[in-house]
Design a protein around this motif. Structure first.
Motif, PDB file in Angstrom:
ATOM      1  N   ASP A 178       9.749  -9.231 -26.027  1.00 21.08           N
ATOM      2  CA  ASP A 178       9.234  -7.874 -26.268  1.00 21.08           C
ATOM      3  C   ASP A 178       8.207  -7.470 -25.209  1.00 21.08           C
ATOM      4  O   ASP A 178       8.189  -6.312 -24.758  1.00 21.08           O
ATOM      5  N   CYS A 179       7.377  -8.419 -24.804  1.00 25.96           N
ATOM      6  CA  CYS A 179       6.359  -8.129 -23.783  1.00 25.96           C
ATOM      7  C   CYS A 179       7.021  -7.765 -22.462  1.00 25.96           C
ATOM      8  O   CYS A 179       6.607  -6.813 -21.788  1.00 25.96           O
ATOM      9  N   LEU A 180       8.064  -8.510 -22.085  1.00 22.85           N
ATOM     10  CA  LEU A 180       8.779  -8.220 -20.845  1.00 22.85           C
ATOM     11  C   LEU A 180       9.427  -6.842 -20.908  1.00 22.85           C
ATOM     12  O   LEU A 180       9.391  -6.082 -19.926  1.00 22.85           O
ATOM     13  N   ARG A 181       9.985  -6.508 -22.064  1.00 25.15           N
ATOM     14  CA  ARG A 181      10.629  -5.198 -22.234  1.00 25.15           C
ATOM     15  C   ARG A 181       9.594  -4.071 -22.070  1.00 25.15           C
ATOM     16  O   ARG A 181       9.852  -3.066 -21.404  1.00 25.15           O
ATOM     17  N   GLU A 182       8.411  -4.254 -22.655  1.00 24.72           N
ATOM     18  CA  GLU A 182       7.356  -3.241 -22.562  1.00 24.72           C
ATOM     19  C   GLU A 182       6.862  -3.075 -21.121  1.00 24.72           C
ATOM     20  O   GLU A 182       6.644  -1.954 -20.637  1.00 24.72           O
ATOM     21  N   ILE A 183       6.689  -4.209 -20.421  1.00 19.69           N
ATOM     22  CA  ILE A 183       6.204  -4.153 -19.041  1.00 19.69           C
ATOM     23  C   ILE A 183       7.235  -3.484 -18.134  1.00 19.69           C
ATOM     24  O   ILE A 183       6.893  -2.659 -17.278  1.00 19.69           O
ATOM     25  N   LYS A 184       8.496  -3.814 -18.342  1.00 19.69           N
ATOM     26  CA  LYS A 184       9.558  -3.181 -17.553  1.00 19.69           C
ATOM     27  C   LYS A 184       9.563  -1.670 -17.792  1.00 19.69           C
ATOM     28  O   LYS A 184       9.734  -0.883 -16.846  1.00 19.69           O
ATOM     29  N   SER A 185       9.391  -1.286 -19.054  1.00 16.70           N
ATOM     30  CA  SER A 185       9.381   0.135 -19.390  1.00 16.70           C
ATOM     31  C   SER A 185       8.210   0.846 -18.714  1.00 16.70           C
ATOM     32  O   SER A 185       8.359   1.964 -18.194  1.00 16.70           O
ATOM     33  N   THR A 186       7.038   0.169 -18.675  1.00 14.65           N
ATOM     34  CA  THR A 186       5.843   0.751 -18.034  1.00 14.65           C
ATOM     35  C   THR A 186       6.065   0.944 -16.539  1.00 14.65           C
ATOM     36  O   THR A 186       5.746   2.001 -15.977  1.00 14.65           O
ATOM     37  N   PHE A 187       6.616  -0.060 -15.893  1.00 16.54           N
ATOM     38  CA  PHE A 187       6.891   0.016 -14.460  1.00 16.54           C
ATOM     39  C   PHE A 187       7.919   1.102 -14.147  1.00 16.54           C
ATOM     40  O   PHE A 187       7.740   1.921 -13.240  1.00 16.54           O
ATOM     41  N   GLN A 188       9.002   1.096 -14.906  1.00 14.08           N
ATOM     42  CA  GLN A 188      10.084   2.031 -14.629  1.00 14.08           C
ATOM     43  C   GLN A 188       9.651   3.481 -14.834  1.00 14.08           C
ATOM     44  O   GLN A 188      10.003   4.370 -14.044  1.00 14.08           O
ATOM     45  N   SER A 189       8.860   3.733 -15.883  1.00 17.94           N
ATOM     46  CA  SER A 189       8.398   5.105 -16.129  1.00 17.94           C
ATOM     47  C   SER A 189       7.467   5.574 -15.020  1.00 17.94           C
ATOM     48  O   SER A 189       7.467   6.764 -14.651  1.00 17.94           O
ATOM     49  N   ALA A 190       6.691   4.650 -14.464  1.00 23.45           N
ATOM     50  CA  ALA A 190       5.780   5.010 -13.366  1.00 23.45           C
ATOM     51  C   ALA A 190       6.544   5.256 -12.074  1.00 23.45           C
ATOM     52  O   ALA A 190       6.288   6.247 -11.360  1.00 23.45           O
ATOM     53  N   PHE A 191       7.497   4.407 -11.767  1.00 25.46           N
ATOM     54  CA  PHE A 191       8.225   4.514 -10.501  1.00 25.46           C
ATOM     55  C   PHE A 191       9.303   5.593 -10.535  1.00 25.46           C
ATOM     56  O   PHE A 191       9.768   6.041  -9.481  1.00 25.46           O
ATOM     57  N   ASN A 192       9.710   6.001 -11.718  1.00 21.50           N
ATOM     58  CA  ASN A 192      10.711   7.073 -11.814  1.00 21.50           C
ATOM     59  C   ASN A 192      10.141   8.439 -11.435  1.00 21.50           C
ATOM     60  O   ASN A 192      10.879   9.408 -11.260  1.00 21.50           O
ATOM     61  N   LYS A 193       8.816   8.510 -11.286  1.00 20.65           N
ATOM     62  CA  LYS A 193       8.175   9.786 -10.949  1.00 20.65           C
ATOM     63  C   LYS A 193       8.267  10.121  -9.470  1.00 20.65           C
ATOM     64  O   LYS A 193       7.913  11.224  -9.053  1.00 20.65           O
ATOM     65  N   PHE A 194       8.702   9.147  -8.672  1.00 13.62           N
ATOM     66  CA  PHE A 194       8.849   9.443  -7.233  1.00 13.62           C
ATOM     67  C   PHE A 194      10.108   8.791  -6.679  1.00 13.62           C
ATOM     68  O   PHE A 194      10.758   8.009  -7.349  1.00 13.62           O
TER      69      PHE A 194
ATOM     70  N   LYS B 215       0.820  -1.217   0.000  1.00 12.57           N
ATOM     71  CA  LYS B 215       0.000   0.000   0.000  1.00 12.57           C
ATOM     72  C   LYS B 215       0.850   1.262   0.000  1.00 12.57           C
ATOM     73  O   LYS B 215       0.464   2.282  -0.577  1.00 12.57           O
ATOM     74  N   CYS B 216       2.008   1.190   0.654  1.00 14.50           N
ATOM     75  CA  CYS B 216       2.892   2.365   0.691  1.00 14.50           C
ATOM     76  C   CYS B 216       3.381   2.731  -0.706  1.00 14.50           C
ATOM     77  O   CYS B 216       3.521   3.907  -1.043  1.00 14.50           O
ATOM     78  N   VAL B 217       3.640   1.712  -1.522  1.00 12.39           N
ATOM     79  CA  VAL B 217       4.115   1.940  -2.883  1.00 12.39           C
ATOM     80  C   VAL B 217       2.948   2.376  -3.774  1.00 12.39           C
ATOM     81  O   VAL B 217       3.040   3.351  -4.522  1.00 12.39           O
ATOM     82  N   ALA B 218       1.845   1.641  -3.696  1.00  7.07           N
ATOM     83  CA  ALA B 218       0.682   1.938  -4.550  1.00  7.07           C
ATOM     84  C   ALA B 218       0.133   3.333  -4.327  1.00  7.07           C
ATOM     85  O   ALA B 218      -0.343   3.981  -5.266  1.00  7.07           O
ATOM     86  N   SER B 219       0.214   3.824  -3.066  1.00  2.81           N
ATOM     87  CA  SER B 219      -0.332   5.145  -2.746  1.00  2.81           C
ATOM     88  C   SER B 219       0.440   6.274  -3.425  1.00  2.81           C
ATOM     89  O   SER B 219      -0.079   7.389  -3.581  1.00  2.81           O
ATOM     90  N   LYS B 220       1.666   6.012  -3.821  1.00  8.11           N
ATOM     91  CA  LYS B 220       2.484   7.033  -4.459  1.00  8.11           C
ATOM     92  C   LYS B 220       2.265   7.106  -5.977  1.00  8.11           C
ATOM     93  O   LYS B 220       2.779   7.997  -6.641  1.00  8.11           O
ATOM     94  N   LEU B 221       1.547   6.105  -6.514  1.00  6.98           N
ATOM     95  CA  LEU B 221       1.301   6.079  -7.959  1.00  6.98           C
ATOM     96  C   LEU B 221       0.002   6.795  -8.299  1.00  6.98           C
ATOM     97  O   LEU B 221      -0.973   6.750  -7.539  1.00  6.98           O
ATOM     98  N   SER B 222      -0.016   7.446  -9.459  1.00  4.61           N
ATOM     99  CA  SER B 222      -1.245   8.093  -9.922  1.00  4.61           C
ATOM    100  C   SER B 222      -2.225   7.039 -10.416  1.00  4.61           C
ATOM    101  O   SER B 222      -1.838   5.904 -10.727  1.00  4.61           O
TER     102      SER B 222
END
Length: 373
Positions: free
Chosen positions: A357-373, A319-326
């Protein structure tokens, strides 16, 4: 050599005897006699009275012709010798003596090829080639017998080896080798595996023998189910393979936290392969090596995607991590995770690059979201 003589007979007499068992039997006997003669002299005579419909057959065979006809067989013998060194992981220079066994080892061309392979080393000839195996059997019998005067018996230990690799099926229909081919027996090996699902209530142990990387392409020796404690995936399971001096295989598994155990015994008479089948399986492993490598590459890609999704699922539950995401980022991550899960669970046969390719896309999605905080 028999085929050659059949052709010569047909050429001389315009008659084909390839379909006559009696004529072929007499021809084979004459060839065997000529083979032995050519081991000591350079020419041999094939002389058979009334071999077929009253027709006599006479032919002079030279040693050179004999060697030409059988060169593929001689080279095949040498391949076996090379395979022995490869399997034993030994260098031919470490050999003290080369002992010839069997009557065909008297053939000069066989001896020449062996000497060339062993770089001019003299071949050990003080023991009769026809009696060498009997000598060895007598020594082994003496070692196994009680009350024998051991002063006259060499201090030797005869060790058998496993003709095929032994292992079990793991995630992705992969053969995980526990005891490799040509391992000396008796032997005992234990490997730790882990459960692959959350709250898994049991594990299935499938025991195979063979050289293919794909488990289902090998010979299934037996299987059993063992109950395990329900826990998050990654619960350790100890699996032990034991082969005794008689070649009997014991496979046991244990989940230490609960104390649950299960085992199976596989004898040599139970589902084991013949020598011909063993040879075929070893050859198939070589023939299908490229296909197996492709399968392994795909399994690694699927497992990498599955492991990453599992780790991210645990992160998103925090919950601590999820609360920081939009809200938008959470939707993107959830959508990416669903896409990855559907790809893994789907029945459609996708190429390896699709999972990569799917793993690369998912990693990119996660990293772009978590790089915001």
């Amino acid at each position: 050599m028999v085929s050659y003589l059949v052709k010569e007979f047909k050429k001389k007499n315009k008659v084909d005897i390839s379909g006559n068992p009696k004529a072929l039997r007499r021809l084979r006997t004459a060839c065997e006699r000529a083979k032995r003669t050519l081991s000591f002299v350079t020419e041999a005579i094939i002389d058979i009275d009334a071999i077929y419909e009253g027709i006599d057959f006479y032919l002079l065979v030279t040693r050179a012709k004999f060697e030409q006809l059988n060169m593929d067989l001689f080279e095949k013998c040498l391949e076996t010798v090379k395979s022995c060194f490869s399997d034993a992981k030994m260098d031919k220079r470490s050999i003290d003596d080369v002992l010839l066994v069997g009557g065909s080892s008297r053939i000069p061309k066989v001896q020449q090829l062996l000497q060339e392979f062993f770089e001019g080393k003299d071949l050990y000839s003080s023991i009769n080639s026809d009696e060498a195996v009997a000598y060895g059997a007598a020594v082994q019998a003496a070692l196994l017998s009680e009350g024998v005067n051991y002063k006259n018996v060499p201090n030797l230990v005869l060790q058998d080896v496993t003709p095929l690799s032994l292992g079990m099926e793991i995630k992705g229909d992969v053969m995980d080798v526990v005891i490799p081919r040509n391992t000396s027996i008796p032997v005992k090996k234990t490997i730790e595996y882990i459960t692959i699902e959350d709250d898994q209530s049991a594990v299935t142990i499938k025991v195979y023998e063979g050289e293919r990387m794909i488990a289902s392409e090998n010979n299934l020796l037996g299987s059993f189910d063992m109950a395990v404690r329900r826990a998050p995936r990654g619960l350790p399971i100890q699996v032990c393979f034991t082969i005794d001096a008689d070649g009997i295989l014991y496979v046991s598994s244990e989940e230490e936290s609960s104390g649950n155990k299960k085992d199976i015994t596989i004898t040599n008479e139970k589902g084991r392969l013949s020598r011909k089948e063993i040879k075929r399986m070893i050859q198939e492993a070589e023939d299908f090596k490229s296909d197996d490598m492709k399968h392994m590459k795909k399994v690694r890609a699927v497992n990498a995607l599955d492991d990453y999704l599992y780790d991210m699922k645990k992160v998103m539950k925090d919950k601590c991590v999820a609360s920081k995401l939009s809200f938008v980022d959470i939707l993107k991550i959830s959508s990416a995770m669903i896409k990855g899960k559907e790809l893994i669970d789907g029945k459609e046969k996708n190429d390896t690059f699709v999972f990569v390719d799917c793993l690369r896309e998912i990693k990119s999605t996660f990293q772009s979201a978590f790089n915001k905080f």
